[in-house]
Design an enzyme around this catalytic site. Structure first.
Site, PDB file in Angstrom:
ATOM      1  N   ASP A  20       0.768  -1.167  -0.076  1.00 53.06           N
ATOM      2  CA  ASP A  20      -0.057   0.039   0.106  1.00 53.06           C
ATOM      3  C   ASP A  20       1.046   1.194  -0.048  1.00 53.06           C
ATOM      4  OD1 ASP A  20      -2.477  -1.441  -0.058  1.00 53.06           O
ATOM      5  OD2 ASP A  20      -2.064  -1.783   2.319  1.00 53.06           O
ATOM      6  N   LYS A  59       0.657  -7.981  -2.492  1.00 51.77           N
ATOM      7  CA  LYS A  59      -0.556  -7.530  -3.005  1.00 51.77           C
ATOM      8  C   LYS A  59      -0.409  -6.066  -3.478  1.00 51.77           C
ATOM      9  CE  LYS A  59      -4.149  -6.248  -0.161  1.00 51.77           C
ATOM     10  NZ  LYS A  59      -4.825  -4.947  -0.773  1.00 51.77           N
ATOM     11  N   ASP A 107      -5.442  -6.576  -6.437  1.00 54.33           N
ATOM     12  CA  ASP A 107      -6.785  -6.161  -5.197  1.00 54.33           C
ATOM     13  C   ASP A 107      -7.422  -5.144  -5.895  1.00 54.33           C
ATOM     14  OD1 ASP A 107      -8.536  -6.396  -3.357  1.00 54.33           O
ATOM     15  OD2 ASP A 107      -7.411  -5.516  -1.957  1.00 54.33           O
ATOM     16  N   LEU A 108      -8.132  -5.189  -6.876  1.00 50.59           N
ATOM     17  CA  LEU A 108      -8.834  -4.215  -7.648  1.00 50.59           C
ATOM     18  C   LEU A 108     -10.393  -4.159  -7.275  1.00 50.59           C
ATOM     19  CD1 LEU A 108      -7.234  -3.736 -10.850  1.00 50.59           C
ATOM     20  CD2 LEU A 108      -6.588  -2.801  -9.179  1.00 50.59           C
ATOM     21  N   LYS A 109     -10.890  -5.239  -6.521  1.00 53.50           N
ATOM     22  CA  LYS A 109     -12.414  -5.149  -6.296  1.00 53.50           C
ATOM     23  C   LYS A 109     -13.228  -4.712  -7.401  1.00 53.50           C
ATOM     24  CE  LYS A 109     -11.507  -4.398  -1.228  1.00 53.50           C
ATOM     25  NZ  LYS A 109      -9.978  -4.171  -1.335  1.00 53.50           N
ATOM     26  N   ASP A 140     -18.722  -3.892 -11.774  1.00 56.40           N
ATOM     27  CA  ASP A 140     -19.236  -3.256 -12.987  1.00 56.40           C
ATOM     28  C   ASP A 140     -20.215  -4.326 -13.544  1.00 56.40           C
ATOM     29  OD1 ASP A 140     -19.496  -1.447 -15.255  1.00 56.40           O
ATOM     30  OD2 ASP A 140     -17.513  -0.905 -14.931  1.00 56.40           O
ATOM     31  N   ILE A 141     -20.647  -3.805 -14.765  1.00 53.27           N
ATOM     32  CA  ILE A 141     -21.437  -4.598 -15.629  1.00 53.27           C
ATOM     33  C   ILE A 141     -20.617  -6.196 -15.800  1.00 53.27           C
ATOM     34  CG2 ILE A 141     -23.144  -3.134 -16.616  1.00 53.27           C
ATOM     35  CD1 ILE A 141     -21.774  -3.367 -19.282  1.00 53.27           C
ATOM     36  N   ASN A 168     -20.093  -7.873 -18.699  1.00 56.65           N
ATOM     37  CA  ASN A 168     -19.011  -7.651 -19.900  1.00 56.65           C
ATOM     38  C   ASN A 168     -17.926  -6.940 -19.496  1.00 56.65           C
ATOM     39  OD1 ASN A 168     -18.937  -8.272 -22.796  1.00 56.65           O
ATOM     40  ND2 ASN A 168     -18.819  -6.031 -22.906  1.00 56.65           N
ATOM     41  N   THR A 169     -18.033  -5.992 -18.880  1.00 61.21           N
ATOM     42  CA  THR A 169     -16.851  -5.181 -18.441  1.00 61.21           C
ATOM     43  C   THR A 169     -15.996  -6.069 -17.423  1.00 61.21           C
ATOM     44  OG1 THR A 169     -17.978  -3.221 -18.797  1.00 61.21           O
ATOM     45  CG2 THR A 169     -16.097  -2.814 -17.516  1.00 61.21           C
ATOM     46  N   THR A 218     -14.683  -4.446   5.446  1.00 62.78           N
ATOM     47  CA  THR A 218     -14.751  -4.290   6.873  1.00 62.78           C
ATOM     48  C   THR A 218     -15.211  -3.012   7.463  1.00 62.78           C
ATOM     49  OG1 THR A 218     -12.465  -4.239   6.470  1.00 62.78           O
ATOM     50  CG2 THR A 218     -13.094  -6.347   7.223  1.00 62.78           C
ATOM     51  N   ARG A 271      -2.776  -8.863  13.117  1.00 60.50           N
ATOM     52  CA  ARG A 271      -1.959  -8.120  13.836  1.00 60.50           C
ATOM     53  C   ARG A 271      -1.142  -9.074  14.679  1.00 60.50           C
ATOM     54  NH1 ARG A 271      -2.782  -5.167  10.636  1.00 60.50           N
ATOM     55  NH2 ARG A 271      -3.186  -2.911  10.466  1.00 60.50           N
ATOM     56  N   GLN A 282      -7.572  -1.035  11.637  1.00 60.30           N
ATOM     57  CA  GLN A 282      -8.302  -2.337  11.673  1.00 60.30           C
ATOM     58  C   GLN A 282      -9.184  -2.686  12.784  1.00 60.30           C
ATOM     59  OE1 GLN A 282      -8.742  -4.151   9.078  1.00 60.30           O
ATOM     60  NE2 GLN A 282      -6.856  -4.117   7.911  1.00 60.30           N
ATOM     61  N   GLY A 337      -0.069  -5.786   5.858  1.00 61.64           N
ATOM     62  CA  GLY A 337       0.453  -4.614   5.454  1.00 61.64           C
ATOM     63  C   GLY A 337       1.308  -3.741   6.155  1.00 61.64           C
ATOM     64  N   ARG A 338       0.599  -2.991   7.173  1.00 64.60           N
ATOM     65  CA  ARG A 338       1.603  -1.821   8.160  1.00 64.60           C
ATOM     66  C   ARG A 338       2.460  -2.685   8.944  1.00 64.60           C
ATOM     67  NH1 ARG A 338      -3.723   1.470   8.895  1.00 64.60           N
ATOM     68  NH2 ARG A 338      -4.475  -0.654   8.634  1.00 64.60           N
TER      69      ARG A 338
HETATM   70  O1  C5P Z   1      -2.042  -2.468   7.001  1.00 62.84           O
HETATM   71  P1  C5P Z   1      -3.134  -3.448   7.033  1.00 62.84           P
HETATM   72  O2  C5P Z   1      -2.069  -4.952   7.602  1.00 62.84           O
HETATM   73  O3  C5P Z   1      -4.053  -3.100   7.942  1.00 62.84           O
HETATM   74  O4  C5P Z   1      -3.418  -3.735   5.357  1.00 62.84           O
HETATM   75  C1  C5P Z   1      -4.368  -4.794   5.000  1.00 62.84           C
HETATM   76  C2  C5P Z   1      -4.517  -5.068   3.648  1.00 62.84           C
HETATM   77  O5  C5P Z   1      -5.700  -5.645   3.255  1.00 62.84           O
HETATM   78  C3  C5P Z   1      -4.956  -3.498   3.150  1.00 62.84           C
HETATM   79  O6  C5P Z   1      -4.275  -3.574   1.726  1.00 62.84           O
HETATM   80  C4  C5P Z   1      -6.176  -3.148   2.859  1.00 62.84           C
HETATM   81  O7  C5P Z   1      -6.767  -2.633   1.880  1.00 62.84           O
HETATM   82  C5  C5P Z   1      -6.619  -4.978   2.591  1.00 62.84           C
HETATM   83  N1  C5P Z   1      -7.996  -5.351   3.013  1.00 62.84           N
HETATM   84  C6  C5P Z   1      -8.618  -4.914   4.460  1.00 62.84           C
HETATM   85  N2  C5P Z   1      -9.846  -5.400   4.576  1.00 62.84           N
HETATM   86  C7  C5P Z   1     -10.630  -5.766   3.738  1.00 62.84           C
HETATM   87  C8  C5P Z   1     -10.127  -5.812   2.421  1.00 62.84           C
HETATM   88  C9  C5P Z   1      -8.692  -5.703   1.940  1.00 62.84           C
HETATM   89  O8  C5P Z   1      -8.005  -4.610   5.226  1.00 62.84           O
HETATM   90  N3  C5P Z   1     -11.691  -6.487   3.889  1.00 62.84           N
END
Ligand code: C5P
Length: 280
Positions: A34, A56, A83-85, A88-89, A91-92, A142, A203, A212, A232-233
């Protein structure tokens, strides 16, 4: 390889039994890049190379850097979760899924709220594609609580909505999901062994929680039935990212080391199929 304590013994075998616990852990840890640009992503990947092999790429980096963000990772032999979630319709979304498959990504998210026709189109778009990515359905973000759901016209708890959308995903032929640690056990029960479950909100004990809310430690999430942990973090903002990742991997490895008296050997939760050219 003995199954970890408390892990559902009916899970399907997905990794060679001979893989050592640390390697098993490495194949299940996904680092969320991120970051706002390619230079920051490269710095992190350089730090983590040799420690982590899954990354990711989400909206922030992909919007900034485009496919170049993926190409570098794939060229270095890493596995990529895009992770683009998509939502859309049909076809797209089907066309976007095919484009993502050409970029060599291994995991790709689509949004359940696009509905069954969209999910089916996403799945069908990958039929006959070699080395196709595993689709992961995002159910309820979330950030959505009961009040947020009500304001978009849904009078259900987040847990009820997750289950409804997960069943819809399964009915559309997709057996992969992203969910919080709070839902992983129930989704594992729903999908059985072949479910591929990627879990953010991880965590290590003592780490900053940040924004979170529904969190679990790496070991807890694996024991509940996670296939992959998305972190992530706790890694990317650590003073020494490689050391932070090593500590998480070591905690994860303890889950693969502990023998269970009732377990059948070699059984672990679902993983995405990897490219035939990789040996992870
Ligand atoms: O920094 P952290 O460990 O909280 O990052 C979690 C990653 O998971 C981030 O990229 C966040 O966008 C992603 N994510 C999330 N909850 C979701 C889906 C994806 O925290 N439901």
């Amino acid at each position: 390889m003995p199954i970890p304590e408390r892990l559902n013994p009916s899970f399907a075998p997905t990794l060679p039994a001979a893989l050592d616990p640390l390697e098993q852990a490495r194949n299940r840890l996904i680092v969320a890049l991120d970051v706002p640009d390619l230079a920051s992503a490269s710095r992190l990947v350089n730090c983590l190379e040799g420690t982590c092999n899954w990354f990711k790429v989400g909206l922030e980096l992909f919007v900034a850097a485009g496919p170049a963000a993926l190409e570098t990772l794939v060229a270095r032999g890493h596995h990529v979760f895009l992770d683009l979630k998509l939502n859309d319709i049909p076809n797209t979304v089907a066309a976007a899924v095919r484009s993502a498959a050409r970029l060599g990504v291994r995991l790709l998210t689509v949004h359940a709220t696009g509905g069954p026709a969209m999910l089916t189109a996403a799945r069908e778009a990958l039929e006959g594609v070699s080395d196709a990515p595993q689709l992961l359905v995002v159910t309820v973000l979330t950030s959505m609580d009961r009040a947020q759901l009500r304001s978009i016209g849904l009078d259900r708890t987040p847990a009820e909505q997750v289950e409804l959308l997960a069943r819809m995903g399964l009915d559309s032929g997709i057996c992969g999901f992203v969910c919080s640690p709070q839902e992983v056990a129930s989704l594992r029960a729903l999908t059985g062994p072949k479910g591929v479950l990627a879990i953010p909100g991880i965590r290590p004990s003592g780490a900053a929680i940040g924004d979170q809310k529904r969190i679990a430690t790496p070991a807890e999430a694996l024991r509940q039935g996670a296939s992959y942990l998305v972190v992530g973090r706790p890694i990317t903002q650590a003073a020494d990212p490689a050391q932070a990742a090593e500590a998480i991997l070591e905690e994860m490895a303890t889950v693969f080391e502990k023998p269970s008296e009732t377990a059948k050997p070699g059984k672990m939760p679902g993983l995405a199929p990897l490219q035939s050219s990789t040996n992870a």
